[in-house]
Design a protein around this motif. Sequence first.
Motif, short mmCIF file in Angstrom:
data_model
loop_
_atom_site.label_atom_id
_atom_site.label_comp_id
_atom_site.label_asym_id
_atom_site.label_seq_id
_atom_site.Cartn_x
_atom_site.Cartn_y
_atom_site.Cartn_z
N ARG A 144 0.77 -1.16 -0.04
CA ARG A 144 0.01 0.15 0.02
C ARG A 144 0.97 1.36 -0.05
O ARG A 144 1.84 1.29 0.72
CB ARG A 144 -0.83 0.26 1.40
N SER A 145 0.57 2.28 -0.73
CA SER A 145 1.22 3.33 -0.86
C SER A 145 0.71 4.14 0.58
O SER A 145 -0.05 3.86 1.23
CB SER A 145 0.85 4.30 -1.93
N VAL A 146 1.58 5.26 0.86
CA VAL A 146 1.36 6.05 2.14
C VAL A 146 0.07 6.67 2.06
O VAL A 146 -0.81 6.82 3.00
CB VAL A 146 2.53 6.88 2.25
N ALA A 147 -0.33 7.27 0.64
CA ALA A 147 -1.75 7.66 0.33
C ALA A 147 -2.80 6.83 0.57
O ALA A 147 -4.01 7.38 0.69
CB ALA A 147 -1.58 8.32 -1.05
N GLU A 148 -2.41 5.51 0.23
CA GLU A 148 -3.62 4.64 0.38
C GLU A 148 -3.92 3.78 1.47
O GLU A 148 -5.02 3.37 1.60
CB GLU A 148 -3.37 3.63 -1.04
N ILE A 149 -2.93 3.58 2.24
CA ILE A 149 -3.04 2.56 3.38
C ILE A 149 -4.29 2.97 4.46
O ILE A 149 -4.27 4.03 4.65
CB ILE A 149 -1.69 2.36 4.13
N GLN A 150 -4.82 2.09 4.86
CA GLN A 150 -6.03 2.40 5.79
C GLN A 150 -5.72 2.05 7.03
O GLN A 150 -4.93 0.96 7.43
CB GLN A 150 -7.34 1.50 5.27
N CYS A 151 -6.38 2.44 8.21
CA CYS A 151 -6.01 2.25 9.61
C CYS A 151 -6.28 0.80 9.89
O CYS A 151 -5.34 0.29 10.71
CB CYS A 151 -6.79 3.14 10.30
N THR A 196 5.46 0.40 3.49
CA THR A 196 5.75 1.21 4.77
C THR A 196 5.44 0.70 5.97
O THR A 196 6.03 0.52 6.92
CB THR A 196 4.94 2.51 4.42
N ALA A 197 4.11 -0.12 5.92
CA ALA A 197 3.66 -0.86 7.12
C ALA A 197 4.43 -2.06 7.41
O ALA A 197 4.89 -2.33 8.50
CB ALA A 197 2.29 -1.19 6.98
N TYR A 198 4.79 -2.86 6.38
CA TYR A 198 5.43 -3.97 6.37
C TYR A 198 7.06 -3.80 7.14
O TYR A 198 7.52 -4.47 7.98
CB TYR A 198 5.57 -4.72 5.32
N SER A 199 7.55 -2.68 6.44
CA SER A 199 8.96 -2.52 6.83
C SER A 199 8.96 -1.78 8.26
O SER A 199 9.82 -2.41 9.21
CB SER A 199 9.55 -1.35 6.03
N ALA A 200 8.07 -1.26 8.64
CA ALA A 200 7.69 -0.65 9.99
C ALA A 200 7.59 -1.89 11.08
O ALA A 200 8.18 -1.85 12.22
CB ALA A 200 6.45 0.16 10.15
N SER A 201 6.98 -2.92 10.59
CA SER A 201 6.49 -3.97 11.35
C SER A 201 7.56 -4.78 11.78
O SER A 201 8.10 -5.60 12.82
CB SER A 201 5.40 -4.89 10.95
N LYS A 202 8.63 -4.92 10.69
CA LYS A 202 9.92 -5.78 10.76
C LYS A 202 10.88 -5.13 11.54
O LYS A 202 11.71 -5.70 12.26
CB LYS A 202 10.18 -6.11 9.37
N ALA A 203 11.07 -3.57 11.10
CA ALA A 203 12.08 -2.98 12.13
C ALA A 203 11.62 -2.91 13.53
O ALA A 203 12.38 -3.12 14.62
CB ALA A 203 11.91 -1.36 11.50
N GLY A 204 10.15 -2.78 13.83
CA GLY A 204 9.81 -3.20 15.24
C GLY A 204 10.20 -4.46 15.77
O GLY A 204 10.50 -4.57 17.00
#
Length: 252
Positions: free
Chosen positions: A90-97, A146-154
């Motif tokens: 998902r792009s930053v503009a498209e991702i939903q909560c 963005t979300a996937y990378s954030a989850s793996k960095a976490g």
Amino acid sequence: MQLKGKIAVISGGGQGIGGGIVQRFLEEGAQVAILQRRPLQTSLEQHPTVLGIQADLTDPAAITTAIERTATHFGKIDVLVNNAGIMFERSVAEIQCEEWDTMMALNLRAPLFLAQAVLPHMKRSGGGSIINIGSIEGLAANPGHTAYSASKAGMHGMTKALAVDLGPDNIRCNAIAPGWISSELSENYLNAQADPAAARAGLKALHPVGRIGRPTDVGDLAVYLASDNSSFLTGEIIVLDGGRTAKLPLPF
């Protein structure tokens, strides 16, 4: 056999990287509980040293139930492999909560509460090993991740924190950060390219070792981290990518 007598819990172990880890653990003598939402393939379900448990790992209560069932069945727990995860673009503009929350619930929250659930059992056994499956995308990123990378960095950060907090209980925690590992999903992705042969050649060229990874490559490293041979190793994020991230790209 490096894991003879050890009891391992592996989330998402029915296919892909998880399947490679399960295969290698069984070959090295471990008994394995596989936790995942989907039912196991018949060959795994009927394996004499495998316990299959269907569980929604985004539900902390289901995690507790699954771990207690494992401990009751096998009598102890020595190893936890946090492998289950989800990835979508998902792009930053498209991702939903809701999409963000779903990814974080499975990729980041579930590993923490699985570690919490196995903690008393590992303490009772005198120690254990927790292995988190991160990603090179916890260190860098592909577009739309963005979300996937954030989850793996976490997960990488959580690995170090768990190693610090659980060290006094003789519980080690390390993470494997795989690169491109062959799977049904990755093969479908390559086949969907305009020129699959060129896509495969280009992908191969990214890797100094001259090939892409296999699920059992991750399994081999996980066996080492689960075994007593790695008793002085904790708090590490080990990149397993065939040298891909070590190779500087050229503009030609």
